[in-house]
Design a protein around this motif. Sequence first.
Motif, PDB file in Angstrom:
ATOM      1  N   LYS A  46       0.678   7.082  14.316  1.00  0.00           N
ATOM      2  CA  LYS A  46       0.187   6.148  15.523  1.00  0.00           C
ATOM      3  C   LYS A  46      -0.432   6.866  16.445  1.00  0.00           C
ATOM      4  CE  LYS A  46       4.565   6.290  17.786  1.00  0.00           C
ATOM      5  NZ  LYS A  46       5.733   5.585  18.289  1.00  0.00           N
TER       6      LYS A  46
ATOM      7  N   PHE B  50       3.328  15.069   1.033  1.00  0.00           N
ATOM      8  CA  PHE B  50       3.940  14.132   0.439  1.00  0.00           C
ATOM      9  C   PHE B  50       3.825  14.111  -1.099  1.00  0.00           C
ATOM     10  CE2 PHE B  50       5.704   9.743  -0.723  1.00  0.00           C
ATOM     11  CZ  PHE B  50       6.809   9.959  -0.610  1.00  0.00           C
TER      12      PHE B  50
ATOM     13  N   PRO C   4      13.218   5.187   4.263  1.00  0.00           N
ATOM     14  CA  PRO C   4      12.871   5.463   5.564  1.00  0.00           C
ATOM     15  C   PRO C   4      12.220   4.308   6.022  1.00  0.00           C
ATOM     16  CG  PRO C   4      11.761   7.182   3.988  1.00  0.00           C
ATOM     17  CD  PRO C   4      12.614   6.055   3.128  1.00  0.00           C
ATOM     18  N   TYR C   5      11.447   3.604   5.243  1.00  0.00           N
ATOM     19  CA  TYR C   5      10.817   2.660   5.938  1.00  0.00           C
ATOM     20  C   TYR C   5      11.550   1.294   6.499  1.00  0.00           C
ATOM     21  CZ  TYR C   5       7.105  -0.949   6.843  1.00  0.00           C
ATOM     22  OH  TYR C   5       6.314  -1.943   7.700  1.00  0.00           O
TER      23      TYR C   5
ATOM     24  N   ARG D 173      11.553   7.266  16.295  1.00  0.00           N
ATOM     25  CA  ARG D 173      10.413   7.245  17.205  1.00  0.00           C
ATOM     26  C   ARG D 173       9.131   6.627  16.656  1.00  0.00           C
ATOM     27  NH1 ARG D 173       6.793  11.578  19.080  1.00  0.00           N
ATOM     28  NH2 ARG D 173       7.400  12.525  17.223  1.00  0.00           N
ATOM     29  N   TRP D 174       8.954   6.729  15.435  1.00  0.00           N
ATOM     30  CA  TRP D 174       7.692   6.174  14.873  1.00  0.00           C
ATOM     31  C   TRP D 174       7.558   4.728  14.775  1.00  0.00           C
ATOM     32  CZ3 TRP D 174       8.168   3.122  10.760  1.00  0.00           C
ATOM     33  CH2 TRP D 174       9.312   2.845  10.042  1.00  0.00           C
ATOM     34  N   ALA D 175       8.760   3.947  14.918  1.00  0.00           N
ATOM     35  CA  ALA D 175       8.781   2.446  14.843  1.00  0.00           C
ATOM     36  C   ALA D 175       8.664   1.856  16.285  1.00  0.00           C
ATOM     37  CB  ALA D 175      10.036   1.972  14.136  1.00  0.00           C
TER      38      ALA D 175
ATOM     39  N   GLU E 263       0.993  -1.105   0.129  1.00  0.00           N
ATOM     40  CA  GLU E 263       0.188   0.109  -0.082  1.00  0.00           C
ATOM     41  C   GLU E 263       0.955   1.261   0.182  1.00  0.00           C
ATOM     42  OE1 GLU E 263      -0.515  -2.478   2.202  1.00  0.00           O
ATOM     43  OE2 GLU E 263      -2.395  -3.161   2.132  1.00  0.00           O
ATOM     44  N   LEU E 264       2.056   1.228   0.738  1.00  0.00           N
ATOM     45  CA  LEU E 264       2.864   2.480   0.930  1.00  0.00           C
ATOM     46  C   LEU E 264       3.298   2.680  -0.610  1.00  0.00           C
ATOM     47  CD1 LEU E 264       4.635   2.160   4.267  1.00  0.00           C
ATOM     48  CD2 LEU E 264       2.451   3.114   3.785  1.00  0.00           C
ATOM     49  N   LEU E 265       3.806   1.555  -1.457  1.00  0.00           N
ATOM     50  CA  LEU E 265       4.299   2.011  -2.555  1.00  0.00           C
ATOM     51  C   LEU E 265       3.211   2.397  -3.587  1.00  0.00           C
ATOM     52  CD1 LEU E 265       6.391  -1.234  -2.485  1.00  0.00           C
ATOM     53  CD2 LEU E 265       7.220   1.030  -2.034  1.00  0.00           C
TER      54      LEU E 265
ATOM     55  N   ARG F 295      12.578   7.910  -0.735  1.00  0.00           N
ATOM     56  CA  ARG F 295      11.831   8.520   0.121  1.00  0.00           C
ATOM     57  C   ARG F 295      10.656   7.468   0.952  1.00  0.00           C
ATOM     58  NH1 ARG F 295      10.177  14.376  -2.204  1.00  0.00           N
ATOM     59  NH2 ARG F 295       9.181  14.382  -0.046  1.00  0.00           N
ATOM     60  N   VAL F 296      10.406   6.350   0.286  1.00  0.00           N
ATOM     61  CA  VAL F 296       9.334   5.491   0.991  1.00  0.00           C
ATOM     62  C   VAL F 296      10.373   4.212   1.534  1.00  0.00           C
ATOM     63  CG1 VAL F 296       7.439   4.049   0.579  1.00  0.00           C
ATOM     64  CG2 VAL F 296       7.760   6.470  -0.430  1.00  0.00           C
TER      65      VAL F 296
ATOM     66  N   PHE G 152      -6.840   4.024   0.448  1.00  0.00           N
ATOM     67  CA  PHE G 152      -7.010   2.491   0.731  1.00  0.00           C
ATOM     68  C   PHE G 152      -7.499   2.334   2.117  1.00  0.00           C
ATOM     69  CE2 PHE G 152      -3.283   2.895  -2.066  1.00  0.00           C
ATOM     70  CZ  PHE G 152      -3.501   1.771  -2.719  1.00  0.00           C
TER      71      PHE G 152
ATOM     72  N   TYR H 285       2.255   7.110   5.678  1.00  0.00           N
ATOM     73  CA  TYR H 285       3.725   6.768   5.859  1.00  0.00           C
ATOM     74  C   TYR H 285       4.023   6.849   7.499  1.00  0.00           C
ATOM     75  CZ  TYR H 285       3.655   6.882   1.077  1.00  0.00           C
ATOM     76  OH  TYR H 285       3.555   6.344  -0.184  1.00  0.00           O
ATOM     77  N   PRO H 286       4.351   5.903   8.100  1.00  0.00           N
ATOM     78  CA  PRO H 286       4.294   5.799   9.539  1.00  0.00           C
ATOM     79  C   PRO H 286       5.491   7.036  10.280  1.00  0.00           C
ATOM     80  CG  PRO H 286       5.157   3.747   8.911  1.00  0.00           C
ATOM     81  CD  PRO H 286       4.570   4.612   7.782  1.00  0.00           C
ATOM     82  N   TRP H 287       6.371   7.188   9.413  1.00  0.00           N
ATOM     83  CA  TRP H 287       7.456   8.013  10.063  1.00  0.00           C
ATOM     84  C   TRP H 287       7.438   9.466   9.650  1.00  0.00           C
ATOM     85  CZ3 TRP H 287       7.739   4.974   5.909  1.00  0.00           C
ATOM     86  CH2 TRP H 287       7.948   5.547   4.494  1.00  0.00           C
TER      87      TRP H 287
ATOM     88  N   LEU I  92       2.291  12.022  14.774  1.00  0.00           N
ATOM     89  CA  LEU I  92       2.727  10.907  13.924  1.00  0.00           C
ATOM     90  C   LEU I  92       1.277   9.940  13.754  1.00  0.00           C
ATOM     91  CD1 LEU I  92       6.225   9.658  15.324  1.00  0.00           C
ATOM     92  CD2 LEU I  92       5.651  10.465  13.052  1.00  0.00           C
TER      93      LEU I  92
END
Lengths: 256, 255
Positions: free
Chosen positions: B132, B98, A177-178, A253-255, A155-157, A173-174, B81, B87-89, B130
């Motif tokens: 989340k 974006f 970072p992921y 931090r997001w992860a 989905e992100l791609l 850029r996707v 979707f 984008y989680p970050w 963010l």
Amino acid sequence: MRFFERSTLRSPWLLGPLGILVVLLVWSLISLSGVVDPLFLPSPLAVWRAAGEQVQAGILVADAIASIRRVFLGFALSAALALPLGIAMGSNPLICRLLEPLLGLIRYMPAPAFIPLLIIYFGLGELPKVLLIFIGTFFFNTLMIMDAVKFVPQELLETALTLGGRGLPILTRVVAPYIAPQAIDAYRINMASAWNLVIVAELVAANEGLGKRISLAQRFLRTDEIFVGLIVIGLIGLLIDLGFRAVLRRSCRWAS
Amino acid sequence: MHLSVNGVSKSFGDGRQAKLVLDDISFSIKSGEFVALVGSSGSGKSTVMRLIAGLERPSAGVIALDGKSVHGPGSDRGMVFQKYSLYPWMTAAQNVAFGMSLQGLPRALVRERTAYFLEVVGLQDAARRLPKELSGGMQQRVAIARALAADPKVVLLDEPFGALDLQIRESMQEFLYQLWQRSGLTALLITHDLEEALLLAQRVHIMAPRPGRIVRTVEADLDRSNLAHLRVSPPFLELREELVTTLRNLDAAAS
Ligand SMILES: Nc1ncnc2c1ncn2[C@@H]1O[C@H](COP(=O)(O)OP(=O)(O)O)[C@@H](O)[C@H]1O
Ligand SMILES: [Mg+2]
């Protein structure tokens, strides 16, 4: 049982130092009791003194710097090249099919077995040691990054595609970072092999370095100096590991 | 703006294992329309969406936007979707920005439009959070703002509220309807929820599975001045009941 459960809940960070303290205590007791010849097992105090001597002579810091420099150069090269190659392999099935069997094969060749070849090619200087660390970590870094890329959610791609994104910008850029948290963690794990290899390389041939100091100490039966070397190597490794964890916590931090 | 889907079929796999998923789908959307595709799960709704978005290619037939046939994805067809697509970050604002930044818009313009679209979806206060840290409903509003900010000619929404709790889903339906009224966007909504489709769309295409095809098209000419009332008004309930029966019979016939 109860006591441990409660105290671990209250201050779990105490447990690590506690474990180290217990080992130190047992070590001291064995030395004091005199069951083991000090030639084989020097007392903690003797090791401390040997460390002091080495620091004063300026050897310890010079050795540490020499080893760290080799690890840093070899690993930086490995990490910097593994990132684009791993992303390319993970995102392009053709590149993956072409290279995965090759990398998978080389990965199983023990890096120290390359030392004779590297010495024949490049002599006894810095280059063969740096390259050894590169060889020993590059393939693992690349394959681990490739695996992370394969799990980037579709989905992100696809969202990026419908937002007007194309090839390379999507990778930088996707995808990049992921996978950043997994890449940093792969580096952290493979850094341990880099430390193994620098010591092996120095045992074989070097003028200075923590591994070199250990092999010299062996020649003069200075077990206290061997212990100093081992402990310093462990401490530096631990610090680097903690450093990677800190980078991971701060930048991703997001992860968490 | 005119989007036309003309005689589109799609099979997955080849040779003997080929499976026909869509059979001769045709419909079209004009500027400012709100169209819905309804069908039980597995009837090929998402596949229609992915074909229009250019993420898949039709096995037969043509999809054209303003007379030009669609080849591959592009920013003229925005997509939302069901979930997991922020984008989680990136913060909410960075997510919204974006698409514009991928398209190389000047920074000042990106900042201005980001603020505008965050406000459109009522999330100006959540700009720096963010994903989340946002509720499911807020996340989908960010995804909608992100799609709108990239300035598409048509927005494709694939079960955008399917993962939300019932109450939040209802308020999101209100939100989407008002957004459509205010901004004049063109929307294709996919859902398995007949009520949602009838409530929001002027035209509803009903799909049947195996293979996926459009079996009925309803012009839902209803008074939408108050959606809460509409939900329980007799003409609405009657239409819904009739179509639910249709769908149920179709599923029974297919299985
Ligand atoms: N990439 C694919 N490969 C094979 N089969 C697929 C693929 N995508 C969808 N299908 C099949 O097509 C049918 C319709 O799927 P989908 O369009 O997702 O339906 P819906 O969105 O209405 O639930 C399903 O039977 C699904 O298994
Ligand atoms: Mg679907």
